[in-house]
Scaffold this active site. Structure first.
Site, mmCIF file in Angstrom:
data_model
loop_
_atom_site.group_PDB
_atom_site.id
_atom_site.type_symbol
_atom_site.label_atom_id
_atom_site.label_comp_id
_atom_site.label_asym_id
_atom_site.label_seq_id
_atom_site.Cartn_x
_atom_site.Cartn_y
_atom_site.Cartn_z
ATOM 1 N N ASP A 144 -3.861 -9.734 -4.859
ATOM 2 C CA ASP A 144 -4.001 -10.291 -3.412
ATOM 3 C C ASP A 144 -4.217 -8.713 -2.582
ATOM 4 O O ASP A 144 -2.988 -8.170 -2.597
ATOM 5 C CB ASP A 144 -2.707 -10.955 -2.945
ATOM 6 C CG ASP A 144 -2.796 -11.301 -1.457
ATOM 7 O OD1 ASP A 144 -3.409 -10.667 -0.750
ATOM 8 O OD2 ASP A 144 -2.020 -12.295 -1.226
ATOM 9 N N VAL A 145 -5.191 -8.620 -2.101
ATOM 10 C CA VAL A 145 -5.403 -7.431 -1.325
ATOM 11 C C VAL A 145 -5.875 -7.781 0.153
ATOM 12 O O VAL A 145 -6.670 -8.388 0.484
ATOM 13 C CB VAL A 145 -6.623 -6.576 -1.685
ATOM 14 C CG1 VAL A 145 -6.127 -5.869 -3.358
ATOM 15 C CG2 VAL A 145 -7.655 -7.354 -2.335
ATOM 16 N N GLU A 146 -4.943 -7.262 1.050
ATOM 17 C CA GLU A 146 -5.100 -7.446 2.501
ATOM 18 C C GLU A 146 -3.948 -6.568 3.165
ATOM 19 O O GLU A 146 -3.188 -5.887 2.586
ATOM 20 C CB GLU A 146 -4.527 -8.897 2.902
ATOM 21 C CG GLU A 146 -3.202 -9.381 2.638
ATOM 22 C CD GLU A 146 -3.030 -10.961 2.563
ATOM 23 O OE1 GLU A 146 -3.125 -11.061 3.682
ATOM 24 O OE2 GLU A 146 -3.066 -11.603 1.775
ATOM 25 N N TRP A 147 -4.056 -6.066 4.473
ATOM 26 C CA TRP A 147 -3.347 -5.072 4.973
ATOM 27 C C TRP A 147 -2.056 -5.624 5.336
ATOM 28 O O TRP A 147 -1.825 -6.712 5.468
ATOM 29 C CB TRP A 147 -3.917 -4.556 6.155
ATOM 30 C CG TRP A 147 -5.188 -3.744 6.263
ATOM 31 C CD1 TRP A 147 -6.464 -4.013 6.654
ATOM 32 C CD2 TRP A 147 -5.463 -2.601 5.400
ATOM 33 N NE1 TRP A 147 -7.287 -3.218 6.331
ATOM 34 C CE2 TRP A 147 -6.981 -2.251 5.513
ATOM 35 C CE3 TRP A 147 -4.750 -1.626 4.381
ATOM 36 C CZ2 TRP A 147 -7.347 -1.074 4.979
ATOM 37 C CZ3 TRP A 147 -5.255 -0.853 3.728
ATOM 38 C CH2 TRP A 147 -6.504 -0.421 4.059
ATOM 39 N N TRP B 253 0.779 -1.196 -0.179
ATOM 40 C CA TRP B 253 -0.022 0.002 0.038
ATOM 41 C C TRP B 253 0.820 1.254 0.016
ATOM 42 O O TRP B 253 0.246 2.485 0.010
ATOM 43 C CB TRP B 253 -0.961 0.167 1.144
ATOM 44 C CG TRP B 253 -1.859 -1.129 0.995
ATOM 45 C CD1 TRP B 253 -1.720 -2.519 1.804
ATOM 46 C CD2 TRP B 253 -3.058 -1.271 0.152
ATOM 47 N NE1 TRP B 253 -2.722 -3.178 1.067
ATOM 48 C CE2 TRP B 253 -3.554 -2.612 0.214
ATOM 49 C CE3 TRP B 253 -3.486 -0.501 -0.893
ATOM 50 C CZ2 TRP B 253 -4.635 -3.152 -0.418
ATOM 51 C CZ3 TRP B 253 -4.543 -1.059 -1.351
ATOM 52 C CH2 TRP B 253 -5.240 -2.132 -1.333
#
Length: 299
Positions: A156-159, A129
């Protein structure tokens, strides 16, 4: 000195005793092995050679679905792709890139070995990010080959909570804008609509109600997806991170596809979730399907 000869009766008795002991040992070993197998491998007639070192009852239904696969990165070390395919693995998602400057050190090796072994595979990009979306998309395109036989790519979207360099979250509007850029660029590069991978927290904070025209691959390792995701239809489900599969040493993520073997063939052929084909095909987002092999999306 010559060895002392045993009498025939003593030799026979001793041989019988040895045989009985060996038989008992073999039986006990078989029982012990069976108990150990039960501990790591939830009951499944589809993939008896696959298991889980920490099975969770909440995801038991996943083992009954017909199409199973894995996701792979450098952390799995050297993968025996032939054994992985022979174990009934129907697909593999392979880590390719992260951010705008990291290439998984095993990506190209895994990418071509999976193809050689006949395991359908797709590449995934892990979003960072703190890097511009356009730069990340360019990095993915630079490193991932354009292979018409590959599965759709995965975003792949995650914090990045465990990241040393970028543990922060970004505002929802910024995250959605970045995702949109990368989805568009990945589709342009591969010719296929990307799959969105996410976890429970990121989905709740960012993705609820968004990107409904995209297939979702969701993580839920302690409960069925509908118990953790609000109104999110899924195409792939990551149901454990402690799976065991022939060809991979140690833990590996195991995943399942939502549908039947026929629906899986439709997905591979069209690069679209079969449930969306009639709606997205006129928009140029799905490939043609063979009507002989794909009689109905409900089969």
């Amino acid at each position: 000195m010559k060895p002392r000869r045993r009498s025939p009766s003593r030799s026979k008795s001793s041989g019988l005793t040895t045989f009985v002991r060996a038989a008992r040992f073999g039986a006990l070993a078989a029982i012990a092995f069976g108990l150990a197998s039960c501990a790591i491998a939830p009951s499944s007639s589809r993939y008896p050679t696959k298991g889980d070192v920490r099975p969770h009852q909440g995801v038991a239904r996943a083992h009954q679905l017909p199409i199973h696969g894995v996701d792979i990165s450098k952390w799995q070390g050297d993968v025996d792709w032939a054994s992985l395919g022979q174990a009934g693995t129907k697909f593999a998602f392979i880590k390719a890139t992260e951010g705008d400057d990291h290439l998984d050190s095993k990506f190209h090796e895994n990418w071509w070995a999976a193809k050689k072994a006949g395991v359908p595979r797709g590449a995934y990009h892990f979003v960072f990010w703190c890097s511009p979306a356009q730069d990340q998309a360019a990095w993915f395109k630079k490193n991932v080959p354009q292979d018409p036989d590959a599965l759709p790519p995965v975003l792949d979207v995650e914090w990045n909570g465990q990241s040393v360099n970028c543990p922060k979250k970004v505002p929802r509007e910024q995250a959605l804008a970045m995702i949109q850029v990368m989805l568009r660029e990945m589709e342009a590069h591969t010719g296929k609509r990307p799959i969105i991978y996410t976890d429970i927290t990121f989905h709740k904070e960012i993705l609820e109600g968004e990107f409904n025209d995209y297939p979702f691959w969701i993580r839920s390792t302690a409960a069925e997806p509908h118990e953790r995701y609000s109104d999110r239809r899924w195409t792939f489900w990551q149901f454990t991170t402690t799976g065991r599969v022939p060809g991979v040493k140690g833990d590996v993520d195991r995943n399942t596809f939502y549908g039947t073997e026929n629906q899986w063939r439709m997905f591979v052929q069209s690069a679209c979730d079969p449930r969306d084909h009639s709606r997205l095909k006129p928009l140029g987002l799905c490939r043609d399907m063979d009507p002989v092999q794909t009689a109905s999306v409900s089969e």
